[in-house]
Write a protein that holds these residues in place. Structure first.
Motif, PDB file in Angstrom:
ATOM      1  N   THR A   1       0.844  -1.196   0.000  1.00  0.00           N
ATOM      2  CA  THR A   1       0.000   0.000   0.000  1.00  0.00           C
ATOM      3  C   THR A   1       0.884   1.252   0.000  1.00  0.00           C
ATOM      4  OG1 THR A   1      -1.666  -1.212   1.236  1.00  0.00           O
ATOM      5  CG2 THR A   1      -1.869   1.195   1.228  1.00  0.00           C
ATOM      6  N   PRO A   2       0.758   2.106  -1.005  1.00  0.00           N
ATOM      7  CA  PRO A   2       1.570   3.322  -1.047  1.00  0.00           C
ATOM      8  C   PRO A   2       1.097   4.344  -0.009  1.00  0.00           C
ATOM      9  CG  PRO A   2      -0.008   3.335  -2.849  1.00  0.00           C
ATOM     10  CD  PRO A   2      -0.153   2.002  -2.158  1.00  0.00           C
ATOM     11  N   ILE A   3       2.020   5.185   0.420  1.00  0.00           N
ATOM     12  CA  ILE A   3       1.692   6.209   1.425  1.00  0.00           C
ATOM     13  C   ILE A   3       2.338   7.544   1.076  1.00  0.00           C
ATOM     14  CG2 ILE A   3       3.567   5.224   2.886  1.00  0.00           C
ATOM     15  CD1 ILE A   3       2.144   6.496   5.326  1.00  0.00           C
ATOM     16  N   TRP A   4       1.568   8.606   1.252  1.00  0.00           N
ATOM     17  CA  TRP A   4       2.099   9.972   1.311  1.00  0.00           C
ATOM     18  C   TRP A   4       1.262  10.692   2.349  1.00  0.00           C
ATOM     19  CZ3 TRP A   4      -0.370  14.666  -0.094  1.00  0.00           C
ATOM     20  CH2 TRP A   4      -1.624  14.532  -0.701  1.00  0.00           C
ATOM     21  N   LEU A   5       1.662  11.885   2.767  1.00  0.00           N
ATOM     22  CA  LEU A   5       0.958  12.575   3.848  1.00  0.00           C
ATOM     23  C   LEU A   5       0.583  13.992   3.446  1.00  0.00           C
ATOM     24  CD1 LEU A   5       3.331  11.567   6.780  1.00  0.00           C
ATOM     25  CD2 LEU A   5       1.250  10.406   6.039  1.00  0.00           C
ATOM     26  N   MET A   6      -0.657  14.355   3.689  1.00  0.00           N
ATOM     27  CA  MET A   6      -1.048  15.737   3.434  1.00  0.00           C
ATOM     28  C   MET A   6      -0.187  16.658   4.305  1.00  0.00           C
ATOM     29  SD  MET A   6      -5.153  15.766   2.992  1.00  0.00           S
ATOM     30  CE  MET A   6      -5.765  14.298   3.800  1.00  0.00           C
ATOM     31  N   ARG A   7       0.358  17.718   3.685  1.00  0.00           N
ATOM     32  CA  ARG A   7       1.288  18.641   4.339  1.00  0.00           C
ATOM     33  C   ARG A   7       2.588  17.963   4.762  1.00  0.00           C
ATOM     34  NH1 ARG A   7      -0.832  23.416   6.882  1.00  0.00           N
ATOM     35  NH2 ARG A   7      -2.593  24.074   5.635  1.00  0.00           N
ATOM     36  N   GLN A   8       3.043  17.016   3.925  1.00  0.00           N
ATOM     37  CA  GLN A   8       4.246  16.262   4.325  1.00  0.00           C
ATOM     38  C   GLN A   8       5.490  17.134   4.428  1.00  0.00           C
ATOM     39  OE1 GLN A   8       4.041  13.074   1.468  1.00  0.00           O
ATOM     40  NE2 GLN A   8       5.342  14.075  -0.041  1.00  0.00           N
ATOM     41  N   ALA A   9       5.516  18.258   3.700  1.00  0.00           N
ATOM     42  CA  ALA A   9       6.581  19.250   3.912  1.00  0.00           C
ATOM     43  C   ALA A   9       5.992  20.341   4.798  1.00  0.00           C
ATOM     44  CB  ALA A   9       7.022  19.832   2.576  1.00  0.00           C
ATOM     45  N   GLY A  10       6.669  20.687   5.858  1.00  0.00           N
ATOM     46  CA  GLY A  10       6.107  21.740   6.720  1.00  0.00           C
ATOM     47  C   GLY A  10       6.856  21.888   8.024  1.00  0.00           C
ATOM     48  N   ARG A  11       6.219  22.637   8.927  1.00  0.00           N
ATOM     49  CA  ARG A  11       6.935  23.104  10.111  1.00  0.00           C
ATOM     50  C   ARG A  11       7.359  22.040  11.102  1.00  0.00           C
ATOM     51  NH1 ARG A  11       2.491  27.528  11.251  1.00  0.00           N
ATOM     52  NH2 ARG A  11       1.395  25.692  10.505  1.00  0.00           N
ATOM     53  N   TYR A  12       6.866  20.794  10.971  1.00  0.00           N
ATOM     54  CA  TYR A  12       7.337  19.748  11.891  1.00  0.00           C
ATOM     55  C   TYR A  12       8.748  19.292  11.497  1.00  0.00           C
ATOM     56  CZ  TYR A  12       6.492  16.070   8.426  1.00  0.00           C
ATOM     57  OH  TYR A  12       6.558  15.272   7.315  1.00  0.00           O
ATOM     58  N   LEU A  13       9.238  19.717  10.325  1.00  0.00           N
ATOM     59  CA  LEU A  13      10.592  19.351   9.883  1.00  0.00           C
ATOM     60  C   LEU A  13      11.551  20.534  10.088  1.00  0.00           C
ATOM     61  CD1 LEU A  13       9.844  17.540   6.473  1.00  0.00           C
ATOM     62  CD2 LEU A  13      10.322  16.486   8.705  1.00  0.00           C
ATOM     63  N   PRO A  14      12.619  20.350  10.878  1.00  0.00           N
ATOM     64  CA  PRO A  14      13.560  21.451  11.110  1.00  0.00           C
ATOM     65  C   PRO A  14      14.170  21.981   9.812  1.00  0.00           C
ATOM     66  CG  PRO A  14      14.264  19.430  12.262  1.00  0.00           C
ATOM     67  CD  PRO A  14      12.924  19.158  11.684  1.00  0.00           C
ATOM     68  N   GLU A  15      14.408  21.107   8.839  1.00  0.00           N
ATOM     69  CA  GLU A  15      15.003  21.559   7.572  1.00  0.00           C
ATOM     70  C   GLU A  15      14.037  22.464   6.790  1.00  0.00           C
ATOM     71  OE1 GLU A  15      14.437  18.472   8.573  1.00  0.00           O
ATOM     72  OE2 GLU A  15      13.967  17.081   6.945  1.00  0.00           O
ATOM     73  N   TYR A  16      12.727  22.233   6.959  1.00  0.00           N
ATOM     74  CA  TYR A  16      11.731  23.113   6.328  1.00  0.00           C
ATOM     75  C   TYR A  16      11.819  24.513   6.959  1.00  0.00           C
ATOM     76  CZ  TYR A  16       7.379  25.542   5.499  1.00  0.00           C
ATOM     77  OH  TYR A  16       6.462  26.514   5.176  1.00  0.00           O
ATOM     78  N   ASN A  17      11.896  24.558   8.282  1.00  0.00           N
ATOM     79  CA  ASN A  17      11.953  25.853   8.964  1.00  0.00           C
ATOM     80  C   ASN A  17      13.180  26.646   8.541  1.00  0.00           C
ATOM     81  OD1 ASN A  17       9.521  25.479  10.386  1.00  0.00           O
ATOM     82  ND2 ASN A  17      10.575  24.122  11.815  1.00  0.00           N
ATOM     83  N   GLU A  18      14.269  25.918   8.280  1.00  0.00           N
ATOM     84  CA  GLU A  18      15.500  26.555   7.819  1.00  0.00           C
ATOM     85  C   GLU A  18      15.306  27.120   6.395  1.00  0.00           C
ATOM     86  OE1 GLU A  18      18.289  27.567   8.778  1.00  0.00           O
ATOM     87  OE2 GLU A  18      19.311  27.726   6.827  1.00  0.00           O
ATOM     88  N   THR A  19      14.674  26.362   5.533  1.00  0.00           N
ATOM     89  CA  THR A  19      14.422  26.833   4.162  1.00  0.00           C
ATOM     90  C   THR A  19      13.483  28.047   4.185  1.00  0.00           C
ATOM     91  OG1 THR A  19      14.700  24.595   3.316  1.00  0.00           O
ATOM     92  CG2 THR A  19      13.593  26.138   1.864  1.00  0.00           C
ATOM     93  N   ARG A  20      12.458  27.971   5.023  1.00  0.00           N
ATOM     94  CA  ARG A  20      11.519  29.092   5.110  1.00  0.00           C
ATOM     95  C   ARG A  20      12.214  30.350   5.635  1.00  0.00           C
ATOM     96  NH1 ARG A  20       6.176  30.174   8.646  1.00  0.00           N
ATOM     97  NH2 ARG A  20       7.766  30.265  10.238  1.00  0.00           N
ATOM     98  N   ARG A  21      13.116  30.155   6.570  1.00  0.00           N
ATOM     99  CA  ARG A  21      13.871  31.288   7.109  1.00  0.00           C
ATOM    100  C   ARG A  21      14.704  31.937   6.006  1.00  0.00           C
ATOM    101  NH1 ARG A  21      18.452  32.585   8.489  1.00  0.00           N
ATOM    102  NH2 ARG A  21      19.363  30.544   8.064  1.00  0.00           N
TER     103      ARG A  21
END
Ligand code: CP3
Length: 355
Positions: free
Chosen positions: A21-41
């Motif tokens: 069964t394949p999986i992806w997550l709605m909002r899989q990129a976002g603020r729960y990932l420290p690397e995302y917060n760095e990119t947004r900064r």
């Protein structure tokens, strides 16, 4: 054009056989990932991040580097469409999205026009092309849009709303004006999704996040009928490959049969509907996507795995299921729990459900 090396997600949407069964997550990129917060900064703001193709590409790839996900989703936002219609999107710190010029007067509504996505949303098309290059045929890329009703909620309210008072007052008092907004937005969304398909997305999803706030009758008249028009207007294939569509109405489980009948390939469900019962109701008409409660991710990794197995078992054996959350992931989710979820979905579905 050929399918990506891992095409399990596309095959599940088309109800072709899959090994797991394949999986992806709605909002899989976002603020729960420290690397995302760095990119947004580095981008300066969320909107600058969306509007800079190279950074939007970077954010899209971040969850794929961490987790063994089966699809990428374009990093953007549903509110870029009303922004391109001239409403002036901005994000007030801690307050969520806002519009400088919400739709309140009759003349503003009469003047509303659908933007040319290749001009006014060029940055999205450029991001799609850049992401496709970076993915290099490894995984499918999902494009998306908000539903006309969900976009209208923000366009009339001017931001998020707890009770939809302004847009519902318009619905009951001046349905003609709301229909005018929905009509123009339907054209805008259809053109926008088709431009994304031409730029390279391999599946599309319509987020009807606030459809569940409507009455039974109003849902069909003000949300579903417009999504039906969009699905009918979508390019069904590109470069010789089918481009499947997913329709997700949060809180829409009771309308499953009606949603499944509008011509989409898959229906997204939130956690309030049992997948097995949903499958019995729609038979083989569409694939189903969902539906773990995003809050389940706060339990221990062992419990996360157990809940994942419960969702898989509720769907049962056979293709036609894409695992997802029932709504977007919370910004406070521990990333290691996502690892536990993805691994449990893959291993349990390979072993157990006889896909
Ligand atoms: O799924 C993905 O990873 C793709 C990216 C994506 C975002 N928004 C990024 C985002 C997608 C598919 C959306 C869709 C979206 N946006 C919806 C429909 C889905 C749903 O959740 O119901 C809605 C209603 C919006 C509107 C929106 N955008 C709101 C209400 C907010 C603020 C809420 C919040 O979480 O802060 C946003 C901002 C937003 N969109 C963020 C992200 C990663 C957080 C922005 C930040 O970095 O501060």
């Amino acid at each position: 054009m050929t399918r990506p090396t891992n095409d399990t997600f596309l095959r599940a949407l088309l109800r072709e056989p899959v090994e797991y069964t394949p999986i992806w997550l709605m909002r899989q990129a976002g603020r729960y990932l420290p690397e995302y917060n760095e990119t947004r900064r580095r981008a300066g703001s969320f909107l600058d991040l969306c509007k800079t193709p190279q950074l939007a590409c970077e954010a899209t790839l971040q969850p794929l580097a961490r987790f063994d996900l089966d699809a990428a989703i374009l990093f953007s936002d549903i509110l870029t469409v009303p922004d391109a219609m001239g409403l002036g999107l901005y994000f007030a710190e801690g307050e969520g999205p806002r519009f400088e010029r919400p739709l309140r007067s009759e003349w503003e509504i009469r003047d509303l026009t659908a933007p040319d996505p290749n001009v006014h949303l060029r940055y999205v098309m450029d991001a799609v092309a850049e992401i496709r290059r970076a993915l290099n045929h490894s995984l499918p890329l999902i494009g998306f849009s908000g539903s006309p009703w969900t976009l209208a909620c923000y366009m009339v309210e001017g931001g998020s709303s707890a009770d939809y008072r302004l847009v519902k007052t318009m619905l009951y008092d001046r349905p003609d004006l709301l229909h005018r907004i929905l009509d123009v937005t339907t054209t805008a969304v259809t053109d926008y999704l088709n431009a994304q398909i031409e730029s390279g997305v391999q599946a599309v999803m319509i987020f009807d996040s606030w459809g569940g706030a409507l009455s039974h009758a109003a849902y069909r008249e003000f949300s579903l009928s417009y999504m039906e028009r969009i699905v009918a207007g979508l390019k069904k294939s590109h470069g010789g490959e089918r481009v499947p569509s997913i329709v997700f109405t949060k809180g829409g489980g009771q309308w499953l049969e009606a949603i499944a009948a509008i011509g989409c390939d898959a229906v997204g469900l939130d956690w309030t509907t049992d997948l097995g019962e949903a499958r019995q109701r729609i038979g083989h008409r569409v694939a189903l996507q969902g539906n773990l409660d995003p809050m389940a991710l706060f339990a221990s990794p062992q419990q996360v795995a157990a809940e994942a197995c419960r969702v898989l078992d509720s769907f049962g054996a056979g293709s036609g299921h894409v695992f997802n959350l029932g709504h977007g992931i919370s910004q406070f989710t521990p990333p290691e729990h996502v690892t536990a979820l993805v691994d449990a979905v893959h291993s349990h579905s390979r072993r157990g459900s006889g896909n």
